[in-house]
Design a protein around this motif. Structure first.
Motif, PDB file in Angstrom:
ATOM      1  N   TYR A   1      -6.579 -22.975  -3.963  1.00 38.32           N
ATOM      2  CA  TYR A   1      -6.557 -23.944  -2.869  1.00 38.32           C
ATOM      3  C   TYR A   1      -5.241 -23.798  -2.091  1.00 38.32           C
ATOM      4  CZ  TYR A   1     -10.352 -26.072  -5.589  1.00 38.32           C
ATOM      5  OH  TYR A   1     -11.519 -26.294  -6.289  1.00 38.32           O
ATOM      6  N   PRO A   2      -5.028 -22.659  -1.440  1.00 31.85           N
ATOM      7  CA  PRO A   2      -3.732 -22.399  -0.784  1.00 31.85           C
ATOM      8  C   PRO A   2      -3.371 -23.384   0.318  1.00 31.85           C
ATOM      9  CG  PRO A   2      -5.382 -20.775  -0.131  1.00 31.85           C
ATOM     10  CD  PRO A   2      -5.969 -21.536  -1.284  1.00 31.85           C
ATOM     11  N   THR A   3      -4.371 -23.971   0.981  1.00 32.61           N
ATOM     12  CA  THR A   3      -4.076 -24.925   2.060  1.00 32.61           C
ATOM     13  C   THR A   3      -3.933 -26.355   1.558  1.00 32.61           C
ATOM     14  OG1 THR A   3      -6.429 -25.240   2.554  1.00 32.61           O
ATOM     15  CG2 THR A   3      -5.265 -23.502   3.771  1.00 32.61           C
ATOM     16  N   TYR A   4      -4.077 -26.543   0.270  1.00 27.90           N
ATOM     17  CA  TYR A   4      -4.029 -27.898  -0.285  1.00 27.90           C
ATOM     18  C   TYR A   4      -3.012 -28.021  -1.419  1.00 27.90           C
ATOM     19  CZ  TYR A   4      -8.382 -28.796   2.262  1.00 27.90           C
ATOM     20  OH  TYR A   4      -9.331 -28.957   3.236  1.00 27.90           O
ATOM     21  N   GLN A   5      -1.924 -27.285  -1.365  1.00 30.68           N
ATOM     22  CA  GLN A   5      -0.923 -27.318  -2.423  1.00 30.68           C
ATOM     23  C   GLN A   5      -0.289 -28.705  -2.579  1.00 30.68           C
ATOM     24  OE1 GLN A   5       0.002 -24.006  -4.235  1.00 30.68           O
ATOM     25  NE2 GLN A   5      -2.110 -24.157  -3.543  1.00 30.68           N
ATOM     26  N   GLU A   6       0.063 -29.330  -1.476  1.00 29.28           N
ATOM     27  CA  GLU A   6       0.699 -30.648  -1.550  1.00 29.28           C
ATOM     28  C   GLU A   6      -0.262 -31.707  -2.069  1.00 29.28           C
ATOM     29  OE1 GLU A   6       3.899 -31.543  -1.186  1.00 29.28           O
ATOM     30  OE2 GLU A   6       4.205 -29.373  -1.105  1.00 29.28           O
ATOM     31  N   GLU A   7      -1.526 -31.591  -1.669  1.00 28.11           N
ATOM     32  CA  GLU A   7      -2.530 -32.540  -2.146  1.00 28.11           C
ATOM     33  C   GLU A   7      -2.719 -32.424  -3.665  1.00 28.11           C
ATOM     34  OE1 GLU A   7      -3.497 -31.859   2.193  1.00 28.11           O
ATOM     35  OE2 GLU A   7      -2.757 -30.691   0.509  1.00 28.11           O
ATOM     36  N   LEU A   8      -2.805 -31.199  -4.137  1.00 32.51           N
ATOM     37  CA  LEU A   8      -2.934 -30.992  -5.578  1.00 32.51           C
ATOM     38  C   LEU A   8      -1.719 -31.536  -6.323  1.00 32.51           C
ATOM     39  CD1 LEU A   8      -4.510 -27.428  -5.883  1.00 32.51           C
ATOM     40  CD2 LEU A   8      -5.400 -29.517  -6.933  1.00 32.51           C
ATOM     41  N   LYS A   9      -0.548 -31.300  -5.775  1.00 34.33           N
ATOM     42  CA  LYS A   9       0.688 -31.793  -6.397  1.00 34.33           C
ATOM     43  C   LYS A   9       0.678 -33.316  -6.478  1.00 34.33           C
ATOM     44  CE  LYS A   9       5.731 -31.576  -5.916  1.00 34.33           C
ATOM     45  NZ  LYS A   9       6.851 -31.030  -5.089  1.00 34.33           N
ATOM     46  N   THR A  10       0.251 -33.965  -5.396  1.00 31.76           N
ATOM     47  CA  THR A  10       0.196 -35.430  -5.364  1.00 31.76           C
ATOM     48  C   THR A  10      -0.805 -35.969  -6.377  1.00 31.76           C
ATOM     49  OG1 THR A  10       0.832 -35.540  -3.034  1.00 31.76           O
ATOM     50  CG2 THR A  10      -0.383 -37.424  -3.925  1.00 31.76           C
ATOM     51  N   ILE A  11      -1.990 -35.370  -6.402  1.00 34.14           N
ATOM     52  CA  ILE A  11      -3.039 -35.833  -7.312  1.00 34.14           C
ATOM     53  C   ILE A  11      -2.622 -35.632  -8.767  1.00 34.14           C
ATOM     54  CG2 ILE A  11      -5.404 -35.360  -8.108  1.00 34.14           C
ATOM     55  CD1 ILE A  11      -6.010 -34.717  -5.093  1.00 34.14           C
ATOM     56  N   PHE A  12      -2.038 -34.491  -9.072  1.00 34.35           N
ATOM     57  CA  PHE A  12      -1.574 -34.247 -10.441  1.00 34.35           C
ATOM     58  C   PHE A  12      -0.512 -35.268 -10.833  1.00 34.35           C
ATOM     59  CE2 PHE A  12       1.415 -32.034 -13.357  1.00 34.35           C
ATOM     60  CZ  PHE A  12       0.584 -32.019 -14.473  1.00 34.35           C
ATOM     61  N   ALA A  13       0.419 -35.562  -9.923  1.00 35.04           N
ATOM     62  CA  ALA A  13       1.458 -36.551 -10.218  1.00 35.04           C
ATOM     63  C   ALA A  13       0.848 -37.914 -10.526  1.00 35.04           C
ATOM     64  CB  ALA A  13       2.428 -36.648  -9.045  1.00 35.04           C
ATOM     65  N   LEU A  14      -0.212 -38.280  -9.804  1.00 34.87           N
ATOM     66  CA  LEU A  14      -0.864 -39.566 -10.030  1.00 34.87           C
ATOM     67  C   LEU A  14      -1.615 -39.616 -11.363  1.00 34.87           C
ATOM     68  CD1 LEU A  14      -2.194 -40.356  -6.443  1.00 34.87           C
ATOM     69  CD2 LEU A  14      -0.326 -41.511  -7.646  1.00 34.87           C
ATOM     70  N   THR A  15      -2.064 -38.462 -11.862  1.00 36.73           N
ATOM     71  CA  THR A  15      -2.707 -38.458 -13.181  1.00 36.73           C
ATOM     72  C   THR A  15      -1.694 -38.742 -14.287  1.00 36.73           C
ATOM     73  OG1 THR A  15      -2.389 -36.087 -13.673  1.00 36.73           O
ATOM     74  CG2 THR A  15      -4.342 -36.688 -12.394  1.00 36.73           C
ATOM     75  N   GLN A  16      -0.435 -38.493 -13.995  1.00 32.49           N
ATOM     76  CA  GLN A  16       0.615 -38.691 -14.983  1.00 32.49           C
ATOM     77  C   GLN A  16       1.248 -40.074 -14.890  1.00 32.49           C
ATOM     78  OE1 GLN A  16       1.072 -35.869 -17.144  1.00 32.49           O
ATOM     79  NE2 GLN A  16      -0.759 -35.383 -15.937  1.00 32.49           N
ATOM     80  N   ASN A  17       1.418 -40.551 -13.657  1.00 35.93           N
ATOM     81  CA  ASN A  17       2.139 -41.810 -13.481  1.00 35.93           C
ATOM     82  C   ASN A  17       1.698 -42.486 -12.188  1.00 35.93           C
ATOM     83  OD1 ASN A  17       3.994 -43.904 -13.801  1.00 35.93           O
ATOM     84  ND2 ASN A  17       5.640 -42.760 -12.784  1.00 35.93           N
ATOM     85  N   ALA A  18       0.634 -43.237 -12.263  1.00 35.21           N
ATOM     86  CA  ALA A  18       0.132 -43.962 -11.094  1.00 35.21           C
ATOM     87  C   ALA A  18       0.621 -45.403 -11.145  1.00 35.21           C
ATOM     88  CB  ALA A  18      -1.382 -43.924 -11.057  1.00 35.21           C
ATOM     89  N   GLN A  19       1.048 -45.899 -10.007  1.00 37.90           N
ATOM     90  CA  GLN A  19       1.484 -47.281  -9.895  1.00 37.90           C
ATOM     91  C   GLN A  19       0.536 -48.036  -8.966  1.00 37.90           C
ATOM     92  OE1 GLN A  19       4.035 -48.443 -11.709  1.00 37.90           O
ATOM     93  NE2 GLN A  19       4.378 -46.392 -12.534  1.00 37.90           N
ATOM     94  N   THR A  20       0.353 -49.321  -9.220  1.00 40.24           N
ATOM     95  CA  THR A  20      -0.443 -50.138  -8.316  1.00 40.24           C
ATOM     96  C   THR A  20       0.177 -50.057  -6.920  1.00 40.24           C
ATOM     97  OG1 THR A  20      -1.057 -51.644 -10.093  1.00 40.24           O
ATOM     98  CG2 THR A  20      -1.287 -52.458  -7.833  1.00 40.24           C
ATOM     99  N   GLY A  21      -0.655 -49.737  -5.934  1.00 40.92           N
ATOM    100  CA  GLY A  21      -0.139 -49.571  -4.583  1.00 40.92           C
ATOM    101  C   GLY A  21      -0.021 -48.123  -4.163  1.00 40.92           C
ATOM    102  N   SER A  22      -0.202 -47.185  -5.129  1.00 41.49           N
ATOM    103  CA  SER A  22      -0.079 -45.766  -4.781  1.00 41.49           C
ATOM    104  C   SER A  22      -1.365 -45.199  -4.191  1.00 41.49           C
ATOM    105  CB  SER A  22       0.365 -44.944  -5.998  1.00 41.49           C
ATOM    106  OG  SER A  22      -0.415 -45.224  -7.132  1.00 41.49           O
TER     107      SER A  22
END
Length: 266
Positions: free
Chosen positions: A215-236
């Motif tokens: 997914y070369p055009t979606y690197q930032e999206e993947l990074k964001t989604i992966f981060a949320l699987t680890q530490n999601a806060q209400t409001g994110s």
């Protein structure tokens, strides 16, 4: 990926998906809550229970006390009613409150007569064969065929992504719900590329790393989604908003309306 061994790729020598879930993998910290859950299900549903299965990090033996969920699939001998669903929800809340070593308890209920239908080959049958281990009752997985990574499996497990995502957007989500939908999105994205990658990962870290080149055009999206699987806060939820095009692309691929290389921004 060519330097990976078969074991790290999650496949055997013939290319079939290996199953890392086993009762023997359950860490001592989780034995009490697993045993309590089994006994509570048996006490609540009795002869209507066909079998109980464990999946997720506790079944793999890599769970983290006070951070990991307990995940079980429950097979009933008769139709699962709304009353059953409510009873499972009550059990889930009660057991999780008594065993704080887990963050929550999830039940996936299914009906035996439906599960054994040919139409469930890439969903329930695959799920019980490769993503679970039997804790109690007659192990249905012994009756089901082995699988290699395929688009059919990706669809079977995640074709509801579009509906799930739309439902998520219609509510004010808490941190647990944000984390849950993020996990589903990452898994769906990975399962779509698993046949090409010739891997089958069971943990999110490996799924994320394997997905990046596809997914070369979606690197930032993947990074964001992966981060949320680890530490999601209400409001994110706002963080997921920035991933909307990527999520829609993945959902459309699963519904057959986009190719894997499609870029909706073009």
């Amino acid at each position: 990926m060519t330097n990976q061994t078969q074991s790290t790729k999650g496949l055997d020598k013939q290319g079939y998906i290996t199953t890392p879930y086993s009762v023997s993998n359950i860490q001592p910290e989780f034995t009490a809550v697993v045993d309590h859950t089994i006994s509570s299900l048996v006490a609540s549903f009795g002869e209507r229970l066909h079998s109980i299965y464990l999946y997720g990090s506790i079944g793999r033996g890599d769970a983290i006390p006070y951070c990991s969920d307990l995940d079980m699939s429950v097979v009933f001998t008769s139709k699962v009613s709304e009353k059953d669903v409510l009873a499972l929800e009550h059990l889930s809340e009660d057991i999780a409150a008594k065993h704080t070593v887990i963050t929550k308890l999830d039940f996936d209920p299914g009906e035996h007569s439906q599960i054994i239908q040919p139409s469930e080959l890439y969903r329930w049958q695959f799920w019980l064969k490769h993503c679970c281990c039997c804790l109690w009752g007659d192990d249905l997985s012994k009756e089901f065929t082995q699988h290699k990574p395929s688009f059919d499996i990706a669809v079977g497990l995640n074709e509801d992504l579009s509906d799930t995502y739309q439902s998520f957007l219609s509510q004010t989500a808490n941190s647990q719900q944000i984390k849950s939908i993020s996990k589903k999105i990452l898994r769906a994205a990975y399962l779509l590329i698993a046949p090409q990658d010739n891997t089958w990962h069971h943990n999110l870290d490996d799924m994320y790393v394997s997905s990046l080149p596809y997914y070369p055009t979606y690197q930032e999206e993947l990074k964001t989604i992966f981060a949320l699987t680890q530490n999601a806060q209400t409001g994110s939820t706002l963080s997921l908003d920035s991933c909307h095009r990527f999520i829609t692309n993945i959902a459309n691929q699963l519904l057959g309306s986009e190719s894997i290389d499609s870029d909706p921004t073009a």
